[in-house]
Design a protein around this motif. Structure first.
Motif, PDB file in Angstrom:
ATOM      1  N   GLY A  26      56.045  23.366  29.608  1.00 50.85           N
ATOM      2  CA  GLY A  26      56.458  23.833  28.293  1.00 50.85           C
ATOM      3  C   GLY A  26      55.602  23.261  27.176  1.00 50.85           C
ATOM      4  O   GLY A  26      55.415  23.905  26.132  1.00 50.85           O
ATOM      5  N   LEU A  27      55.080  22.065  27.377  1.00 46.67           N
ATOM      6  CA  LEU A  27      54.200  21.459  26.366  1.00 46.67           C
ATOM      7  C   LEU A  27      52.929  22.286  26.180  1.00 46.67           C
ATOM      8  O   LEU A  27      52.428  22.428  25.064  1.00 46.67           O
ATOM      9  N   LEU A  28      52.410  22.826  27.281  1.00 50.82           N
ATOM     10  CA  LEU A  28      51.213  23.666  27.184  1.00 50.82           C
ATOM     11  C   LEU A  28      51.523  24.938  26.406  1.00 50.82           C
ATOM     12  O   LEU A  28      50.761  25.355  25.523  1.00 50.82           O
ATOM     13  N   TRP A  29      52.661  25.578  26.708  1.00 50.80           N
ATOM     14  CA  TRP A  29      53.041  26.789  25.983  1.00 50.80           C
ATOM     15  C   TRP A  29      53.256  26.502  24.501  1.00 50.80           C
ATOM     16  O   TRP A  29      52.818  27.279  23.646  1.00 50.80           O
ATOM     17  N   ASP A  30      53.916  25.404  24.183  1.00 49.81           N
ATOM     18  CA  ASP A  30      54.157  25.078  22.775  1.00 49.81           C
ATOM     19  C   ASP A  30      52.847  24.884  22.023  1.00 49.81           C
ATOM     20  O   ASP A  30      52.708  25.302  20.866  1.00 49.81           O
ATOM     21  N   THR A  31      51.885  24.248  22.674  1.00 54.41           N
ATOM     22  CA  THR A  31      50.583  24.019  22.040  1.00 54.41           C
ATOM     23  C   THR A  31      49.879  25.340  21.745  1.00 54.41           C
ATOM     24  O   THR A  31      49.368  25.573  20.642  1.00 54.41           O
ATOM     25  N   ILE A  32      49.866  26.242  22.733  1.00 52.19           N
ATOM     26  CA  ILE A  32      49.140  27.503  22.586  1.00 52.19           C
ATOM     27  C   ILE A  32      49.890  28.461  21.653  1.00 52.19           C
ATOM     28  O   ILE A  32      49.276  29.113  20.794  1.00 52.19           O
ATOM     29  N   SER A  33      51.201  28.547  21.780  1.00 49.02           N
ATOM     30  CA  SER A  33      51.960  29.493  20.962  1.00 49.02           C
ATOM     31  C   SER A  33      51.987  29.099  19.488  1.00 49.02           C
ATOM     32  O   SER A  33      52.241  29.937  18.618  1.00 49.02           O
ATOM     33  N   ALA A  34      51.716  27.820  19.204  1.00 49.44           N
ATOM     34  CA  ALA A  34      51.670  27.376  17.810  1.00 49.44           C
ATOM     35  C   ALA A  34      50.376  27.787  17.111  1.00 49.44           C
ATOM     36  O   ALA A  34      50.275  27.703  15.884  1.00 49.44           O
ATOM     37  N   SER A  35      49.378  28.239  17.876  1.00 50.45           N
ATOM     38  CA  SER A  35      48.098  28.658  17.308  1.00 50.45           C
ATOM     39  C   SER A  35      48.171  30.107  16.843  1.00 50.45           C
ATOM     40  O   SER A  35      49.040  30.873  17.274  1.00 50.45           O
ATOM     41  N   GLN A  36      47.248  30.467  15.960  1.00 45.56           N
ATOM     42  CA  GLN A  36      47.134  31.865  15.547  1.00 45.56           C
ATOM     43  C   GLN A  36      46.652  32.687  16.731  1.00 45.56           C
ATOM     44  O   GLN A  36      45.590  32.420  17.287  1.00 45.56           O
ATOM     45  N   ALA A  37      47.422  33.694  17.113  1.00 49.35           N
ATOM     46  CA  ALA A  37      47.093  34.457  18.316  1.00 49.35           C
ATOM     47  C   ALA A  37      45.738  35.146  18.206  1.00 49.35           C
ATOM     48  O   ALA A  37      45.013  35.264  19.210  1.00 49.35           O
ATOM     49  N   ASP A  38      45.369  35.601  16.995  1.00 49.60           N
ATOM     50  CA  ASP A  38      44.105  36.334  16.864  1.00 49.60           C
ATOM     51  C   ASP A  38      42.886  35.424  16.919  1.00 49.60           C
ATOM     52  O   ASP A  38      41.750  35.894  16.846  1.00 49.60           O
ATOM     53  N   THR A  39      43.111  34.101  17.066  1.00 47.83           N
ATOM     54  CA  THR A  39      41.993  33.169  17.224  1.00 47.83           C
ATOM     55  C   THR A  39      41.871  32.665  18.659  1.00 47.83           C
ATOM     56  O   THR A  39      40.978  31.873  18.956  1.00 47.83           O
TER      57      THR A  39
ATOM     58  N   ARG B   3      53.544  39.371  15.928  1.00 43.87           N
ATOM     59  CA  ARG B   3      52.960  38.342  16.797  1.00 43.87           C
ATOM     60  C   ARG B   3      52.829  38.841  18.234  1.00 43.87           C
ATOM     61  O   ARG B   3      51.916  38.441  18.949  1.00 43.87           O
ATOM     62  N   ILE B   4      53.765  39.708  18.647  1.00 46.82           N
ATOM     63  CA  ILE B   4      53.650  40.290  19.983  1.00 46.82           C
ATOM     64  C   ILE B   4      52.355  41.072  20.099  1.00 46.82           C
ATOM     65  O   ILE B   4      51.602  40.929  21.075  1.00 46.82           O
ATOM     66  N   GLY B   5      52.077  41.915  19.093  1.00 45.30           N
ATOM     67  CA  GLY B   5      50.855  42.704  19.107  1.00 45.30           C
ATOM     68  C   GLY B   5      49.609  41.830  19.099  1.00 45.30           C
ATOM     69  O   GLY B   5      48.644  42.096  19.833  1.00 45.30           O
ATOM     70  N   GLU B   6      49.618  40.779  18.285  1.00 48.59           N
ATOM     71  CA  GLU B   6      48.471  39.878  18.208  1.00 48.59           C
ATOM     72  C   GLU B   6      48.247  39.160  19.534  1.00 48.59           C
ATOM     73  O   GLU B   6      47.104  39.003  19.986  1.00 48.59           O
ATOM     74  N   TYR B   7      49.345  38.729  20.171  1.00 50.43           N
ATOM     75  CA  TYR B   7      49.192  37.968  21.419  1.00 50.43           C
ATOM     76  C   TYR B   7      48.718  38.882  22.549  1.00 50.43           C
ATOM     77  O   TYR B   7      47.850  38.495  23.344  1.00 50.43           O
ATOM     78  N   LEU B   8      49.272  40.090  22.630  1.00 48.26           N
ATOM     79  CA  LEU B   8      48.792  41.035  23.634  1.00 48.26           C
ATOM     80  C   LEU B   8      47.319  41.357  23.395  1.00 48.26           C
ATOM     81  O   LEU B   8      46.535  41.486  24.350  1.00 48.26           O
ATOM     82  N   GLY B   9      46.933  41.472  22.124  1.00 54.85           N
ATOM     83  CA  GLY B   9      45.533  41.701  21.803  1.00 54.85           C
ATOM     84  C   GLY B   9      44.649  40.564  22.283  1.00 54.85           C
ATOM     85  O   GLY B   9      43.540  40.786  22.792  1.00 54.85           O
TER      86      GLY B   9
END
Length: 460
Positions: A207-220, A378-384
């Motif tokens: 979960g720590l890995l997911w929290d780190t990544i999900s806190a970032s801007q998805a389009d970056t 955010r869903i669209g950005e992450y899928l992108g």
């Protein structure tokens, strides 16, 4: 209070077990009822009133249904009244702000939100309480005349907060007659420790890995980072929820109750149909028995069957949360399941096992993107990001670092999510004892030093 806490492990549980086994049989349900109220009140003392209101209402409705000479029409209205009471409570606390927010957005009004915190476990105990009334109405169970026994069924702390959802017909006889043997208690301890390890050592760490990544801007995010993140989330939610279910089932065994299984290695599935037979089994069973079949199931033609499947899956999404992403998630799986029912399962049967397994895993992981983000943008950005549509590279140094530092953990998670992880019963008892002792010590050591111990299904 949660099972994966030092307070529960070293204070609450030992005291309850000691009092339970020191007490005569006739007061054990009373003891469990009181203990369950204490357990619930530890986090939300005010909301005990909501659970008790639901319990008293359904206990009373059950008594009315149990009266001899009751007409079919009157019995039906009693069931309708029970459903209205239960869904009104659930709707007010869980969905009122969602409805108000959407009305404000559509009509430009400024209706104030209730901003009430969601009572813990309300989705679970509401469904359990409704199952009692429906089971009595259908003749699958007799009306419970002992208030303490009924209160114990609704409030039973092992499965109060996060299930599994236990239908009344499953527990009716066990509330009156159950046997707690030494071997059953030992099996309960074993099952509890497995769940504790899954929750604390596996779910929390990934979960720590997911929290780190999900806190970032998805389009970056580079493509690799985005895939690492959602795979981490897929593992976290599985080991978090199935670990809690294992602990609930283990606690039930310690107290002489047998709850139904809630997970059966869902990530080994080769279709989405199979996945939903293995994931959150008690919820799927509830919707099948109390919504899909009463609506007509597949007995009234193709169009009615399509309607029934989509109703069930929209309700399944809505059950998980008051947000459009959950409705979209339910619609997503409903459409896939219809496709599999019509033709995809026949195509999948012709594919090699690895190909159908890959198909299922890809669709499951994409579904978790819909589930994880309340914000549709955010869903669209992450899928992108996952599909490389945001102009980012396939990987960068950070992505490679995250993959390298989490490789061993991901490998362990992959193995633990399959039947390969099961400890053989043929192993020497001393080795088994050493394994479970090490599991308990490692989990305890983590909790002593941990500041990160979320429980994802508290939000539902």
């Amino acid at each position: 209070m949660v099972f994966s806490s030092l307070l529960f492990l070293f204070v609450f549980l030992p005291i309850v077990l000691a009092l339970y086994y020191a007490s005569p049989w006739r007061i054990r349900n009373l003891l469990l009822f009181i203990a369950s109220l204490v357990f619930y009140a530890w986090g939300e003392p005010v909301y005990i009133a909501i659970m008790l209101l639901s319990s008293v209402a359904d206990y009373s409705f059950g008594l009315l249904l149990g009266r001899s000479g009751q007409s079919a029409k009157r019995s039906k209205w009693i069931v309708i009244a029970s459903v209205i009471v239960n869904l009104s409570l659930l709707g007010y606390f869980k969905y009122a702000d969602f409805l108000i927010g959407n009305i404000n957005g559509l009509l430009g009004t400024d209706i104030p939100l209730t901003e009430l915190p969601l009572p813990i476990g309300i989705s679970f105990y509401t469904f359990q309480s409704m199952s009692y009334i429906i089971d009595v109405y259908k003749g699958k169970a007799k009306a419970q005349r002992n208030w303490i026994d009924f209160g114990t069924f609704v409030a039973l702390f092992p499965q109060l907060v996060a299930g599994p959802i236990v239908q009344y017909s499953t527990l009716a006889e066990q509330l009156k007659n159950r046997t707690a043997t030494v071997s059953m208690f030992a099996e309960g301890v074993r099952r509890f420790l497995i769940g504790l390890g899954k929750k604390v050592l596996l779910a929390n760490n990934i979960g720590l890995l997911w929290d780190t990544i999900s806190a970032s801007q998805a389009d970056t995010l580079p493509v690799l980072t985005a895939w690492l993140g959602i795979i981490a989330y897929a593992f976290q939610i599985y080991f978090d929820f199935s670990g809690y279910s294992d602990m609930a089932i283990g606690l039930g065994l310690m107290l002489g109750f047998r709850f139904n299984e809630n997970f059966h290695y869902p990530y080994v599935s080769r279709s989405i149909t199979e996945f939903w037979r293995r994931w959150h089994i008690s919820l799927g069973t509830w919707f099948r028995d109390y919504v899909y079949i009463p609506l007509g199931g597949n007995r009234r033609g193709l169009l009615i069957q399509v309607r029934n499947i989509m109703i069930v899956w929209l309700l399944t999404g809505l059950w998980h949360g008051a947000s459009w992403n959950f409705l979209l998630w339910g619609l997503y799986f409903g459409v896939i399941l219809l496709g599999e029912k019509w033709f995809l399962l026949r195509l999948l049967a012709r594919l090699p096992g690895w190909a159908s397994h890959l198909y299922a895993l890809l669709l499951i992981v994409l579904g978790w993107v819909l589930f994880a983000f309340d914000d549709l943008s955010r869903i669209g950005e992450y899928l992108g990001a996952m599909l490389g549509l945001n102009g980012q590279p396939l990987w960068d140094d950070t992505a490679l670092y995250l993959a390298y530092t989490n490789a061993v953990l991901l490998l362990v998670l992959g193995i633990a999510a399959t039947p390969w992880r099961r400890l053989r019963r043929s192993y020497h008892p001393v080795l088994q004892l050493a394994w479970y002792a090490a599991l308990f010590l490692a989990s305890t050591a983590y909790l002593v030093d941990a500041t990160y111990n979320p429980f994802l299904y508290f939000r539902f």
